[in-house]
Write a protein that holds these residues in place. Structure first.
Motif, PDB file in Angstrom:
ATOM      1  N   PHE A 169      43.760  57.171  26.277  1.00 51.91           N
ATOM      2  CA  PHE A 169      42.634  56.291  26.586  1.00 51.91           C
ATOM      3  C   PHE A 169      42.952  54.818  26.367  1.00 51.91           C
ATOM      4  CE2 PHE A 169      41.886  56.678  22.052  1.00 51.91           C
ATOM      5  CZ  PHE A 169      41.202  55.533  21.685  1.00 51.91           C
ATOM      6  N   VAL A 170      43.782  54.481  25.390  1.00 50.99           N
ATOM      7  CA  VAL A 170      44.138  53.074  25.184  1.00 50.99           C
ATOM      8  C   VAL A 170      44.974  52.565  26.347  1.00 50.99           C
ATOM      9  CG1 VAL A 170      45.418  51.457  23.730  1.00 50.99           C
ATOM     10  CG2 VAL A 170      43.951  53.190  22.671  1.00 50.99           C
ATOM     11  N   ASP A 171      46.006  53.318  26.707  1.00 49.99           N
ATOM     12  CA  ASP A 171      46.854  52.905  27.828  1.00 49.99           C
ATOM     13  C   ASP A 171      46.081  52.908  29.142  1.00 49.99           C
ATOM     14  OD1 ASP A 171      49.159  52.425  26.353  1.00 49.99           O
ATOM     15  OD2 ASP A 171      49.853  54.485  26.528  1.00 49.99           O
ATOM     16  N   ASP A 172      45.210  53.900  29.323  1.00 54.05           N
ATOM     17  CA  ASP A 172      44.431  53.964  30.561  1.00 54.05           C
ATOM     18  C   ASP A 172      43.517  52.752  30.699  1.00 54.05           C
ATOM     19  OD1 ASP A 172      45.646  56.341  31.169  1.00 54.05           O
ATOM     20  OD2 ASP A 172      43.909  57.606  30.741  1.00 54.05           O
ATOM     21  N   GLY A 173      42.866  52.373  29.598  1.00 48.48           N
ATOM     22  CA  GLY A 173      41.980  51.219  29.638  1.00 48.48           C
ATOM     23  C   GLY A 173      42.732  49.939  29.953  1.00 48.48           C
ATOM     24  N   ALA A 174      43.927  49.798  29.372  1.00 51.03           N
ATOM     25  CA  ALA A 174      44.732  48.611  29.643  1.00 51.03           C
ATOM     26  C   ALA A 174      45.217  48.602  31.086  1.00 51.03           C
ATOM     27  CB  ALA A 174      45.920  48.559  28.688  1.00 51.03           C
ATOM     28  N   ALA A 175      45.635  49.762  31.583  1.00 53.56           N
ATOM     29  CA  ALA A 175      46.151  49.837  32.952  1.00 53.56           C
ATOM     30  C   ALA A 175      45.060  49.526  33.970  1.00 53.56           C
ATOM     31  CB  ALA A 175      46.743  51.216  33.216  1.00 53.56           C
ATOM     32  N   GLU A 176      43.849  49.995  33.701  1.00 51.13           N
ATOM     33  CA  GLU A 176      42.743  49.738  34.628  1.00 51.13           C
ATOM     34  C   GLU A 176      42.485  48.237  34.750  1.00 51.13           C
ATOM     35  OE1 GLU A 176      37.972  50.780  35.132  1.00 51.13           O
ATOM     36  OE2 GLU A 176      39.173  51.792  33.600  1.00 51.13           O
ATOM     37  N   GLY A 177      42.444  47.550  33.630  1.00 54.71           N
ATOM     38  CA  GLY A 177      42.209  46.111  33.675  1.00 54.71           C
ATOM     39  C   GLY A 177      43.384  45.344  34.237  1.00 54.71           C
ATOM     40  N   ALA A 178      44.603  45.808  33.938  1.00 52.61           N
ATOM     41  CA  ALA A 178      45.794  45.108  34.412  1.00 52.61           C
ATOM     42  C   ALA A 178      45.931  45.181  35.926  1.00 52.61           C
ATOM     43  CB  ALA A 178      47.037  45.689  33.748  1.00 52.61           C
ATOM     44  N   ALA A 179      45.266  46.153  36.547  1.00 57.94           N
ATOM     45  CA  ALA A 179      45.325  46.288  38.006  1.00 57.94           C
ATOM     46  C   ALA A 179      44.475  45.243  38.718  1.00 57.94           C
ATOM     47  CB  ALA A 179      44.878  47.690  38.408  1.00 57.94           C
ATOM     48  N   LEU A 180      43.608  44.549  37.980  1.00 56.15           N
ATOM     49  CA  LEU A 180      42.773  43.508  38.579  1.00 56.15           C
ATOM     50  C   LEU A 180      43.604  42.273  38.910  1.00 56.15           C
ATOM     51  CD1 LEU A 180      39.756  43.688  36.092  1.00 56.15           C
ATOM     52  CD2 LEU A 180      39.795  44.593  38.432  1.00 56.15           C
ATOM     53  N   ALA A 181      43.094  41.468  39.823  1.00 56.86           N
ATOM     54  CA  ALA A 181      43.716  40.167  40.068  1.00 56.86           C
ATOM     55  C   ALA A 181      43.624  39.339  38.785  1.00 56.86           C
ATOM     56  CB  ALA A 181      43.000  39.450  41.206  1.00 56.86           C
ATOM     57  N   PRO A 182      44.645  38.546  38.467  1.00 55.53           N
ATOM     58  CA  PRO A 182      44.623  37.787  37.213  1.00 55.53           C
ATOM     59  C   PRO A 182      43.357  36.955  37.015  1.00 55.53           C
ATOM     60  CG  PRO A 182      46.806  37.687  38.159  1.00 55.53           C
ATOM     61  CD  PRO A 182      45.936  38.371  39.171  1.00 55.53           C
ATOM     62  N   GLY A 183      42.865  36.331  38.073  1.00 51.84           N
ATOM     63  CA  GLY A 183      41.657  35.522  37.936  1.00 51.84           C
ATOM     64  C   GLY A 183      40.449  36.351  37.549  1.00 51.84           C
ATOM     65  N   GLU A 184      40.332  37.537  38.138  1.00 48.90           N
ATOM     66  CA  GLU A 184      39.213  38.416  37.810  1.00 48.90           C
ATOM     67  C   GLU A 184      39.328  38.926  36.386  1.00 48.90           C
ATOM     68  OE1 GLU A 184      35.805  40.804  37.946  1.00 48.90           O
ATOM     69  OE2 GLU A 184      36.461  39.090  39.167  1.00 48.90           O
ATOM     70  N   LEU A 185      40.519  39.298  35.970  1.00 51.12           N
ATOM     71  CA  LEU A 185      40.719  39.761  34.594  1.00 51.12           C
ATOM     72  C   LEU A 185      40.387  38.663  33.605  1.00 51.12           C
ATOM     73  CD1 LEU A 185      41.661  41.739  32.462  1.00 51.12           C
ATOM     74  CD2 LEU A 185      44.037  41.097  32.996  1.00 51.12           C
ATOM     75  N   LEU A 186      40.839  37.450  33.872  1.00 55.88           N
ATOM     76  CA  LEU A 186      40.562  36.324  32.981  1.00 55.88           C
ATOM     77  C   LEU A 186      39.063  36.069  32.888  1.00 55.88           C
ATOM     78  CD1 LEU A 186      41.860  34.121  31.242  1.00 55.88           C
ATOM     79  CD2 LEU A 186      42.002  32.687  33.293  1.00 55.88           C
ATOM     80  N   THR A 187      38.366  36.151  34.004  1.00 57.82           N
ATOM     81  CA  THR A 187      36.908  35.948  34.008  1.00 57.82           C
ATOM     82  C   THR A 187      36.218  37.009  33.167  1.00 57.82           C
ATOM     83  OG1 THR A 187      36.930  34.878  36.176  1.00 57.82           O
ATOM     84  CG2 THR A 187      34.858  35.866  35.475  1.00 57.82           C
ATOM     85  N   ARG A 188      36.630  38.253  33.314  1.00 61.53           N
ATOM     86  CA  ARG A 188      36.008  39.337  32.545  1.00 61.53           C
ATOM     87  C   ARG A 188      36.279  39.190  31.052  1.00 61.53           C
ATOM     88  NH1 ARG A 188      36.462  45.118  35.787  1.00 61.53           N
ATOM     89  NH2 ARG A 188      35.819  44.351  37.856  1.00 61.53           N
ATOM     90  N   TRP A 189      37.511  38.795  30.714  1.00 66.36           N
ATOM     91  CA  TRP A 189      37.831  38.634  29.299  1.00 66.36           C
ATOM     92  C   TRP A 189      36.997  37.519  28.685  1.00 66.36           C
ATOM     93  CZ3 TRP A 189      42.030  35.130  27.166  1.00 66.36           C
ATOM     94  CH2 TRP A 189      42.184  35.323  25.780  1.00 66.36           C
ATOM     95  N   ARG A 190      36.874  36.417  29.389  1.00 66.45           N
ATOM     96  CA  ARG A 190      36.085  35.305  28.856  1.00 66.45           C
ATOM     97  C   ARG A 190      34.615  35.682  28.715  1.00 66.45           C
ATOM     98  NH1 ARG A 190      38.907  30.608  32.637  1.00 66.45           N
ATOM     99  NH2 ARG A 190      40.636  30.095  31.200  1.00 66.45           N
ATOM    100  N   ALA A 191      34.069  36.353  29.713  1.00 73.49           N
ATOM    101  CA  ALA A 191      32.657  36.748  29.651  1.00 73.49           C
ATOM    102  C   ALA A 191      32.424  37.713  28.496  1.00 73.49           C
ATOM    103  CB  ALA A 191      32.233  37.393  30.967  1.00 73.49           C
ATOM    104  N   GLY A 192      33.358  38.637  28.292  1.00 72.39           N
ATOM    105  CA  GLY A 192      33.218  39.587  27.191  1.00 72.39           C
ATOM    106  C   GLY A 192      33.295  38.910  25.840  1.00 72.39           C
ATOM    107  N   ARG A 193      34.201  37.939  25.695  1.00 66.09           N
ATOM    108  CA  ARG A 193      34.295  37.202  24.438  1.00 66.09           C
ATOM    109  C   ARG A 193      33.011  36.463  24.136  1.00 66.09           C
ATOM    110  NH1 ARG A 193      39.034  33.880  26.330  1.00 66.09           N
ATOM    111  NH2 ARG A 193      38.177  32.325  24.895  1.00 66.09           N
ATOM    112  N   THR A 194      32.426  35.850  25.153  1.00 69.35           N
ATOM    113  CA  THR A 194      31.180  35.099  24.961  1.00 69.35           C
ATOM    114  C   THR A 194      30.048  36.023  24.545  1.00 69.35           C
ATOM    115  OG1 THR A 194      31.848  33.423  26.584  1.00 69.35           O
ATOM    116  CG2 THR A 194      29.498  33.600  26.088  1.00 69.35           C
TER     117      THR A 194
END
Length: 259
Positions: free
Chosen positions: A73-98
């Motif tokens: 589950f840890v690797d799967d969760g990372a792989a799912e997010g890593a498949a996103l375009a970098p800009g989309e991943l960065l946006t999601r990470w920032r929104a989640g942190r906020t």
């Protein structure tokens, strides 16, 4: 605590904010994980923490998914997010942190929230998120060839590492030491010493706080660090120390490579 967590996230954000797409694909010291995997993992765990604070049922569903695939589950969760375009991943990470920052600020300081290990109060959860953000940020920095200046925020990482001593023994099926250790760490500015445990304890660990934090997050091998032990149990601890929950990690080989 929340301010320190924000600062840790912002420091890592600076490393990846303007990173071109090939940089996101760079391999990190974690086998099979790119820079994108590291940020995706933080995005995933921030979401888990947010659910633990605000939606117990939603968090229970995440736990059920983890139990259904405990080795993946840890690797799967990372792989799912890593498949996103970098800009989309960065946006999601920032929104989640906020969102997590707001939830931590609004949480009652006395309520324990569910987690994959024992339930935690909001302050402990923030401290754990800082530890993980710093550790995965180190992986990103290593991949990009960046040397980060250590800060006093490492005090949170060091404290978790000290408190997790017994867990490191137990998770490996080893007898837990019966006596407390004395831990003395030189702060990043060199002007203070962070101390834990009785001053007269015969079992002792000393060294730079940065090196201790790299050790307990398994971002470096003890042979490459200036952390020293006195006493058989303290020596054994430095070989197995981990600040994170879950199975015993493989750590790093001497010289900085993955195990």
């Amino acid at each position: 605590m929340c301010a320190d967590l924000r600062a840790e996230g912002e420091e890592l954000d600076l490393l990846v904010a303007d990173l071109p797409a090939p940089g996101w694909a760079k391999a990190t010291p974690a086998p099979g994980w790119s820079v994108a995997h590291q940020i995706a993992h933080l995005t995933w765990t921030d979401r888990a923490a947010l659910l633990a604070l605000t939606d117990a049922d939603g968090f229970a569903e995440m736990v059920a998914e983890a139990l259904a695939a405990p080795d993946r589950f840890v690797d799967d969760g990372a792989a799912e997010g890593a498949a996103l375009a970098p800009g989309e991943l960065l946006t999601r990470w920032r929104a989640g942190r906020t969102a997590l920052d707001q939830a931590l600020a609004e949480a009652s300081p006395d309520v324990r929230h569910p987690w994959y290990g024992p339930p935690m109060k909001a302050a402990s959860m923030a401290s754990a998120r800082l530890m993980e953000t710093w550790a995965h940020g180190q992986d990103v920095a290593d991949a990009l060839g960046v040397r980060r200046a250590p800060t006093d925020r490492l005090r949170h990482v060091a404290r978790i590492g000290v408190r997790a001593r017994d867990y490191a023994f137990a998770v490996r099926g080893l007898p837990v030491p019966t006596e407390e250790f004395r831990v003395e760490l030189t702060a990043p500015d060199g002007g203070a010493t962070w101390t834990y445990g009785p001053p007269d304890a015969p079992q002792r660990v000393t060294g730079p706080a940065l090196d201790f934090c790299l050790l307990v997050t398994q971002r470096a091998h003890r042979a490459d660090l200036g952390v020293r032990a006195r006493g058989a149990d303290a020596e054994r601890w430095l070989d197995i120390a981990q600040a994170f929950a879950g199975p015993a990690g493989p750590g790093r080989e001497p010289g900085g490579g993955p195990a």
